[in-house]
Design a protein around this motif. Structure first.
Motif, short mmCIF file in Angstrom:
data_model
loop_
_atom_site.label_atom_id
_atom_site.label_comp_id
_atom_site.label_asym_id
_atom_site.label_seq_id
_atom_site.Cartn_x
_atom_site.Cartn_y
_atom_site.Cartn_z
N LEU A 144 1.93 4.58 -5.00
CA LEU A 144 0.71 2.86 -6.08
C LEU A 144 0.87 3.32 -7.16
CD1 LEU A 144 -2.31 3.05 -2.84
CD2 LEU A 144 -0.26 1.16 -3.32
N TYR A 185 -6.31 15.18 2.72
CA TYR A 185 -7.56 15.10 1.41
C TYR A 185 -8.76 14.08 1.85
CZ TYR A 185 -4.45 10.55 2.72
OH TYR A 185 -3.27 9.97 2.33
N THR A 228 -2.56 2.83 2.59
CA THR A 228 -2.15 3.77 2.18
C THR A 228 -3.69 5.26 1.92
OG1 THR A 228 -3.14 3.53 0.19
CG2 THR A 228 -1.13 3.03 0.69
N GLY A 229 -3.81 6.02 1.98
CA GLY A 229 -4.80 6.84 1.09
C GLY A 229 -5.59 6.25 0.35
N ALA A 250 13.22 -5.74 -1.13
CA ALA A 250 12.04 -4.70 -1.28
C ALA A 250 10.94 -4.38 -0.17
CB ALA A 250 10.36 -5.17 -2.52
N GLY A 264 6.36 -8.75 0.43
CA GLY A 264 5.40 -8.83 -0.68
C GLY A 264 4.69 -7.63 -0.13
N HIS A 287 -5.44 7.22 9.25
CA HIS A 287 -6.07 7.86 9.11
C HIS A 287 -7.53 7.68 9.55
CE1 HIS A 287 -3.56 7.03 5.37
NE2 HIS A 287 -4.30 7.53 5.02
N GLY A 326 1.72 -4.59 5.13
CA GLY A 326 2.77 -3.10 5.42
C GLY A 326 2.27 -2.18 5.05
N ALA A 383 9.38 -15.29 6.86
CA ALA A 383 11.03 -13.66 7.04
C ALA A 383 11.90 -14.61 6.90
CB ALA A 383 10.00 -13.67 8.56
N ALA A 406 4.17 2.48 9.25
CA ALA A 406 5.71 2.74 8.99
C ALA A 406 5.01 4.26 8.81
CB ALA A 406 6.61 2.71 7.95
N ALA A 440 6.65 -11.60 4.76
CA ALA A 440 6.71 -11.82 6.70
C ALA A 440 5.13 -11.84 6.85
CB ALA A 440 7.56 -10.68 6.64
N SER A 448 8.05 5.00 -4.88
CA SER A 448 7.63 5.99 -4.13
C SER A 448 6.07 5.81 -4.23
CB SER A 448 8.13 6.45 -5.93
OG SER A 448 7.42 6.24 -6.38
N SER A 463 -0.72 3.12 9.36
CA SER A 463 -0.01 2.79 8.70
C SER A 463 1.14 2.79 9.65
CB SER A 463 0.55 3.34 8.01
OG SER A 463 2.32 2.52 6.98
N GLY A 497 7.36 -5.18 -3.89
CA GLY A 497 7.70 -6.25 -4.02
C GLY A 497 6.66 -7.13 -4.82
N SER A 557 1.45 -1.13 1.80
CA SER A 557 1.01 -1.24 0.48
C SER A 557 -0.57 -1.25 1.20
CB SER A 557 0.99 -2.05 0.06
OG SER A 557 2.51 -1.60 -0.46
N LEU A 598 17.86 -6.29 6.67
CA LEU A 598 18.71 -7.47 6.62
C LEU A 598 20.42 -7.43 5.93
CD1 LEU A 598 15.72 -8.93 4.95
CD2 LEU A 598 16.49 -9.65 6.81
C1 LIG Z 1 0.81 6.73 6.10
C2 LIG Z 1 0.64 6.30 4.43
C3 LIG Z 1 -0.02 6.74 3.42
C4 LIG Z 1 0.14 6.30 2.61
N1 LIG Z 1 -1.08 7.09 1.28
C5 LIG Z 1 -0.37 7.00 0.16
C6 LIG Z 1 -1.78 6.98 -1.35
O1 LIG Z 1 -2.59 7.08 -1.16
N2 LIG Z 1 -0.94 7.00 -2.56
C7 LIG Z 1 -0.20 6.34 -2.78
O2 LIG Z 1 0.58 6.60 -3.84
N3 LIG Z 1 0.90 5.71 -1.80
C8 LIG Z 1 0.59 6.17 -0.74
N4 LIG Z 1 1.66 5.72 0.16
C9 LIG Z 1 2.70 5.22 0.51
C10 LIG Z 1 2.93 4.02 0.20
O3 LIG Z 1 2.03 3.66 1.36
C11 LIG Z 1 3.92 3.52 -0.06
O4 LIG Z 1 4.60 4.05 -1.22
C12 LIG Z 1 3.81 1.44 -0.83
O5 LIG Z 1 3.02 1.00 0.01
C13 LIG Z 1 5.42 0.74 -0.86
O6 LIG Z 1 5.51 -0.17 -0.78
P1 LIG Z 1 6.41 -1.17 -0.72
O7 LIG Z 1 6.01 -2.08 -1.12
O8 LIG Z 1 7.99 -0.27 -0.68
O9 LIG Z 1 6.48 -1.90 1.07
P2 LIG Z 1 6.00 -2.45 1.56
O10 LIG Z 1 4.24 -2.06 1.65
O11 LIG Z 1 5.60 -1.62 3.37
O12 LIG Z 1 5.71 -3.55 1.76
C14 LIG Z 1 7.17 -4.22 2.61
C15 LIG Z 1 7.49 -5.48 2.79
O13 LIG Z 1 8.48 -6.04 3.44
C16 LIG Z 1 8.03 -7.30 4.76
N5 LIG Z 1 9.27 -7.35 5.15
C17 LIG Z 1 9.63 -6.81 6.22
N6 LIG Z 1 11.07 -7.69 6.51
C18 LIG Z 1 11.15 -8.28 5.84
C19 LIG Z 1 11.22 -9.40 6.24
N7 LIG Z 1 12.33 -9.75 6.79
N8 LIG Z 1 11.06 -11.16 5.19
C20 LIG Z 1 9.89 -11.11 4.32
N9 LIG Z 1 9.05 -9.80 4.42
C21 LIG Z 1 9.49 -8.86 4.87
C22 LIG Z 1 6.87 -6.20 4.76
O14 LIG Z 1 6.43 -7.08 5.95
C23 LIG Z 1 6.04 -5.53 4.44
O15 LIG Z 1 4.38 -6.04 2.96
C24 LIG Z 1 1.44 6.13 1.36
C25 LIG Z 1 2.29 5.91 3.21
C26 LIG Z 1 1.64 6.04 4.36
C27 LIG Z 1 2.69 5.66 5.27
#
Ligand SMILES: Cc1cc2nc3c(=O)[nH]c(=O)nc-3n(C[C@H](O)[C@H](O)[C@H](O)COP(=O)(O)OP(=O)(O)OC[C@H]3O[C@@H](n4cnc5c(N)ncnc54)[C@H](O)[C@@H]3O)c2cc1C
Length: 554
Positions: free
Chosen positions: A386, A312, A55-56, A225, A21, A284, A50, A191, A359, A44, A384, A357, A25, A52, A233
């Protein structure tokens, strides 16, 4: 949000189960449900718990990544950013001016100017005018006027351009709620333990909720996702030393979160005034707005460790958020790097909070999303950025739909406004009138409209019925008591940390990391959720303990 249980998911005849989520996702769930699929979404931790929610906050069109990802990818990202600003989330995403100083005179000015012109032109490649103004070049004098805190020693001028900015956790919960409003069964703090397979095809998942209840949920296809946890997994994935590997072994990130538990480590000033190093890799910093004089956000080049990086500095209400395009492990180093660009260095005593973050940024940052289909019935998607989440989700659902026989319609999410977006511009124009009617200052009304959009009407109606909701929140006066009520009633906030860290951003916006606000917020949540005194005390104690340890993640 319509309450959902593991039993509901178990009983549902799902076309698609989405695991994770975060923003991706949530976007997948919204894309799939608005194509007519029956969708379940499990997370989870908390929504946006996570990457999301850490971020910045920039909803960028890929400028910094232009050399790496190319004009085509940047054009697509810019189009997505403009969609959010203009149509799907104008209440949540706002424009932010950014200033990129030049240091080397004419050659640099020409080179950066050319890059920015390509960036601007990318906005027009889809035959629609850009939503944000194009860049302009500034003289040294103009830079000094706009950003007096910058050390001007070798600055020869600057480029000014615009990006989008968003409260990332709020964007995520809003996408989840929008998906739920179309019928997605959405369940946080649950989870997935392992994927279920029959004859080499993924047919569902085994999951455990916050109370420890397990369930087996069937689905015709599954989208993973889970961000950085993607491969863990997969059937047969190598698990940690304490977990048996093998196709039938339980996998996943571990037990569902305990009440109040956090998914990420954090950093904050320690009693000796130094900043505690975070466990996670990218940090950050949050500074008071008055500590750095600038009427624009900043992109500051910083070379080191053999790689070109950018710092930034982005305005965030009465604060600045400082981040980097590269991983910084040590907040002190990040602060020192920022200070190198300033007339007066900033000491760690000026840092209100820091967040890390869970990760690292990863080499995929800003790159095209990756979609894999390692086995029938399963799609893996890694997002990739937000700005790109909707398009990433669309591609993932395209792949899932093919697995389901390809009979479902194409994505419509480019035309689906997120909850609170429809009619926002009119309400924004009426904000003075609305503020008078609600009996709150205009600034408060603006704050509500930019967080809830047209859903603000729900808060105002509640305030009219229960005048105590109109009061500022003790310990975090930027927020109203009504927002605590709303987060519990509509935004699936069930733990103190959900509310202080993600539904509001009190943990990062206050010097004490939310410690002062915690008892009052817990009292209000207890009244809404029926917590007994023991639960209330446990929520406060757990929260305060982490905040004081300096390991709190905002
Ligand atoms: C330090 C940092 C700064 C960033 N700054 C920017 C920015 O300024 N602008 C921008 O556009 N992007 C930025 N990004 C990139 C952005 O954070 C990611 O592209 C985006 O958040 C990815 O989203 P996601 O849903 O794939 O991952 P996530 O947000 O990590 O979501 C994955 C989710 O899956 C859940 N999960 C994992 N395993 C399980 C399981 N077994 N069962 C159920 N749930 C599970 C986790 O709890 C988590 O909530 C940044 C990234 C980082 C690390």
């Amino acid at each position: 949000m319509i309450p959902c249980t593991v039993a509901d998911l178990e009983a549902a005849d799902l076309d698609l189960l989405v695991i994770g989520g975060g923003i991706v996702g949530a976007g997948v769930a919204l894309d799939a449900v608005t194509r007519g699929l029956r969708v379940g979404l499990v997370e989870a931790d908390d929504w946006g718990g996570g990457r999301s929610g850490h971020t910045g906050t920039l909803v960028h069109g890929g400028l910094v990544d232009l050399p790496r990802i190319g004009v085509g990818a940047v054009a697509a990202l810019r189009r997505e950013r403009d969609l959010l600003l203009d149509r799907t989330a104008p209440h949540l995403v706002r424009r932010v001016p950014m200033l990129l100083p030049f240091h080397r005179g004419l050659p640099e000015r020409l080179a950066v100017g050319a890059g920015l012109s390509v960036y601007d032109a990318a906005a027009f490649s889809f035959r629609q005018p850009g939503v944000l103004p194009g860049h302009r070049q500034l003289t040294r004098r103009a830079v000094r006027r706009l950003a007096p805190s910058l050390a001007m020693t070798d600055i020869t001028g600057a480029a000014q351009f615009y990006e989008g900015q968003v409260d990332d956790a709020r964007l995520t919960i809003t996408v989840v709620r929008t998906a739920a409003s179309y019928g997605t069964l959405a369940l946080a703090r649950t989870a997935v333990r392992r994927l279920l397979t029959v004859d080499g095809r993924v047919v569902g998942a085994e999951l455990t909720d916050a109370a420890g209840a397990s369930a087996t949920v069937g689905a015709r296809a599954v989208v993973l996702a889970t961000g950085t946890e993607l491969s863990r997994l997969l059937p047969g994935a190598q698990l940690g030393p304490d977990a048996p590997a093998g196709p039938d072994a339980p996998a996943g990130p571990g037990a569902p979160a305990e009440p109040g538990a956090e998914s990420a480590s954090g950093a904050g000033p320690t009693p000796d005034g130094r900043l505690a190093a975070p466990i996670a890799e990218t940090v950050h910093l949050v500074l008071p707005r008055g500590r750095l004089r600038s009427s624009t956000g900043l992109v500051l080049r910083s070379d080191g460790r053999g790689e070109a990086r950018a710092l930034y500095v982005v305005p965030w209400g009465r604060h600045w958020i400082v981040g980097s395009t590269a991983a910084w492990v040590d907040p002190e180093q990040l602060l020192a790097e920022l200070s190198r660009h300033l007339e007066r260095p900033i000491g760690s005593e000026s840092v209100e909070s820091a967040y890390a973050s869970p990760a690292p940024m990863g080499p995929d940052m800003g790159r095209a999303p990756s979609i894999h289909q390692p086995m029938p019935g399963l799609v893996l998607v890694r997002g990739s950025s937000l700005a790109g989440y909707r398009a990433d989700a669309e591609r993932a659902v395209d792949a899932a739909v093919l697995q389901l026989g390809g009979l479902h319609p194409r994505s419509v999410t480019h035309r689906v406004p997120l909850l609170g977006a429809d009619g926002f511009n009119a309400r924004w124009n009426q904000r003075h009138l609305l503020a008078r009617q609600a009996g709150i200052p205009v600034l408060r009304m603006e704050h509500l409209l930019q967080r809830y959009g047209t859903e603000t009407a729900v808060l105002v109606a509640a305030i009219e019925e229960r005048p105590e909701l109109r009061e500022p929140l003790s310990g975090a006066e930027d927020y109203l008591v009504a927002e605590v009520w709303y987060a519990v009633a509509y935004e699936d906030a069930t733990r103190l940390s959900d509310l202080l860290a993600r539904r509001t951003r009190i943990t990062r916006e206050t010097w004490d990391g939310g410690v002062k606000a915690a008892p009052e917020v817990a009292r209000l949540m207890a009244a809404e959720l029926g917590w007994d005194p023991a639960r209330r005390t446990a929520e406060i104690d757990g929260f305060v303990e982490r905040a004081i340890a300096g390991r709190w993640q905002p």
